[in-house]
Design a protein around this motif. Structure first.
Motif, PDB file in Angstrom:
ATOM      1  N   CYS A   1       0.820  -1.223   0.000  1.00 54.84           N
ATOM      2  CA  CYS A   1       0.000   0.000   0.000  1.00 54.84           C
ATOM      3  C   CYS A   1       0.851   1.269   0.000  1.00 54.84           C
ATOM      4  O   CYS A   1       0.311   2.375   0.074  1.00 54.84           O
ATOM      5  CB  CYS A   1      -0.943  -0.018   1.201  1.00 54.84           C
ATOM      6  SG  CYS A   1      -2.151  -1.369   1.138  1.00 54.84           S
TER       7      CYS A   1
ATOM      8  N   GLY B   1      -7.437  -4.157  -4.550  1.00 55.43           N
ATOM      9  CA  GLY B   1      -8.118  -3.133  -3.759  1.00 55.43           C
ATOM     10  C   GLY B   1      -7.787  -3.405  -2.303  1.00 55.43           C
ATOM     11  O   GLY B   1      -7.051  -4.323  -1.971  1.00 55.43           O
ATOM     12  N   GLY B   2      -8.326  -2.609  -1.438  1.00 57.97           N
ATOM     13  CA  GLY B   2      -8.190  -2.936  -0.027  1.00 57.97           C
ATOM     14  C   GLY B   2      -7.082  -2.248   0.732  1.00 57.97           C
ATOM     15  O   GLY B   2      -6.697  -2.713   1.788  1.00 57.97           O
ATOM     16  N   CYS B   3      -6.558  -1.143   0.223  1.00 56.27           N
ATOM     17  CA  CYS B   3      -5.550  -0.403   0.975  1.00 56.27           C
ATOM     18  C   CYS B   3      -6.181   0.677   1.846  1.00 56.27           C
ATOM     19  O   CYS B   3      -5.484   1.540   2.357  1.00 56.27           O
ATOM     20  CB  CYS B   3      -4.501   0.192   0.031  1.00 56.27           C
ATOM     21  SG  CYS B   3      -3.322  -1.029  -0.557  1.00 56.27           S
TER      22      CYS B   3
ATOM     23  N   LYS C   1      -8.473   0.859  -6.499  1.00 58.01           N
ATOM     24  CA  LYS C   1      -7.697  -0.308  -6.915  1.00 58.01           C
ATOM     25  C   LYS C   1      -6.302   0.183  -7.275  1.00 58.01           C
ATOM     26  O   LYS C   1      -6.140   1.252  -7.857  1.00 58.01           O
ATOM     27  CB  LYS C   1      -8.353  -1.011  -8.097  1.00 58.01           C
ATOM     28  CG  LYS C   1      -9.619  -1.741  -7.728  1.00 58.01           C
ATOM     29  CD  LYS C   1      -9.875  -2.836  -8.728  1.00 58.01           C
ATOM     30  CE  LYS C   1     -11.083  -3.625  -8.338  1.00 58.01           C
ATOM     31  NZ  LYS C   1     -10.781  -4.796  -7.591  1.00 58.01           N
TER      32      LYS C   1
ATOM     33  N   MET D   1      -1.903  -2.975   6.068  1.00 55.77           N
ATOM     34  CA  MET D   1      -2.293  -1.968   5.077  1.00 55.77           C
ATOM     35  C   MET D   1      -1.614  -0.617   5.283  1.00 55.77           C
ATOM     36  O   MET D   1      -1.884   0.328   4.558  1.00 55.77           O
ATOM     37  CB  MET D   1      -3.814  -1.769   5.099  1.00 55.77           C
ATOM     38  CG  MET D   1      -4.599  -3.028   4.853  1.00 55.77           C
ATOM     39  SD  MET D   1      -4.138  -3.797   3.297  1.00 55.77           S
ATOM     40  CE  MET D   1      -5.134  -5.262   3.370  1.00 55.77           C
TER      41      MET D   1
ATOM     42  N   GLN E   1      -0.621  -9.138   2.163  1.00 55.67           N
ATOM     43  CA  GLN E   1      -2.053  -8.886   2.171  1.00 55.67           C
ATOM     44  C   GLN E   1      -2.832 -10.131   1.725  1.00 55.67           C
ATOM     45  O   GLN E   1      -3.935 -10.036   1.230  1.00 55.67           O
ATOM     46  CB  GLN E   1      -2.405  -7.705   1.263  1.00 55.67           C
ATOM     47  CG  GLN E   1      -1.941  -6.370   1.791  1.00 55.67           C
ATOM     48  CD  GLN E   1      -0.445  -6.171   1.692  1.00 55.67           C
ATOM     49  OE1 GLN E   1       0.204  -6.664   0.780  1.00 55.67           O
ATOM     50  NE2 GLN E   1       0.122  -5.461   2.648  1.00 55.67           N
TER      51      GLN E   1
ATOM     52  N   ARG F   1      -1.346 -12.501  -2.530  1.00 52.87           N
ATOM     53  CA  ARG F   1      -2.026 -12.110  -3.766  1.00 52.87           C
ATOM     54  C   ARG F   1      -1.129 -12.134  -5.001  1.00 52.87           C
ATOM     55  O   ARG F   1      -1.542 -12.553  -6.069  1.00 52.87           O
ATOM     56  CB  ARG F   1      -2.659 -10.742  -3.589  1.00 52.87           C
ATOM     57  CG  ARG F   1      -3.764 -10.764  -2.543  1.00 52.87           C
ATOM     58  CD  ARG F   1      -4.377  -9.413  -2.387  1.00 52.87           C
ATOM     59  NE  ARG F   1      -5.349  -9.399  -1.307  1.00 52.87           N
ATOM     60  CZ  ARG F   1      -6.142  -8.386  -1.083  1.00 52.87           C
ATOM     61  NH1 ARG F   1      -6.095  -7.319  -1.848  1.00 52.87           N
ATOM     62  NH2 ARG F   1      -7.002  -8.426  -0.073  1.00 52.87           N
TER      63      ARG F   1
END
Length: 186
Positions: free
Chosen positions: A48, A85-87, A92, A126, A171, A174
């Motif tokens: 991130c 995504g997800g930070c 994204k 993150m 994370q 991934r």
């Protein structure tokens, strides 16, 4: 009477492949240590963090790893983009696995993968701002993959040898999952 021989004893030197022994003798622990320190100096390699190529950030580490591979003879090198995504900011992000390979001469579709991840993290997976030097997790993996590539570069192998440095592992694995699902596309 001589002691019984263990079934796990190593083969005698005469049975070991001389080419592999020469490569092993070229391993440079000082270079491995220096590479770990270079990776630590990026400040953070969190997935991130800054992906632009500026330091601190994962982008600067990605570019440095790619350049190390590009300096080696006989390697093909690619930055393989993938998205996540997800930070915490709702967007994204496009990240990159750094992949290098020595094409196989006899069975190029058979792969031997030597890999590790180059991202790092703090206690918050993150947090892309706080220092996350990651010497052990996972600067050491990346340095070892780079050293394996260095000592194997310029050699010919029957199978394709792939050197993979993944992002996004902290994370949820991934980057390596993307590699496994898509390696035939590059």
């Amino acid at each position: 009477t001589p002691p019984p021989q263990s079934s796990t004893s190593l083969p005698s030197q005469s049975l070991l492949d001389p080419g592999i022994l020469r490569m092993l003798n070229r391993v440079d622990v000082n270079r491995i240590s220096a590479d770990i320190q270079t990776l630590v100096a990026f400040g953070t390699r969190n997935t991130c963090s800054d992906n632009s190529g500026a330091s601190p950030g994962i982008g600067a580490a990605r570019d440095w790893i790619q350049n190390r591979y590009l300096s080696l003879p006989g390697l093909q090198v690619a930055l393989v983009p993938w998205t996540m995504g997800g930070c915490g900011d709702g967007t994204k992000r496009t990240l990159h696995n750094v992949i290098a390979w020595i094409p196989g001469s006899g069975h190029p579709n058979r792969l031997i993968v030597i890999g590790g991840h180059y991202d790092s993290r703090t206690t918050n997976a993150m947090d892309g701002v706080s220092p996350a030097p990651g010497a052990n997790d996972s600067g050491s993996q990346t340095a070892l993959v780079l050293e394996a590539a260095r000592v194997m570069a310029g050699h010919v192998f029957d199978a394709t040898v792939v050197f993979a440095d993944w992002s996004g592992e902290e994370q949820g694995l991934r980057g390596s999952a993307y590699f496994v699902q898509n390696y035939l596309n590059y």
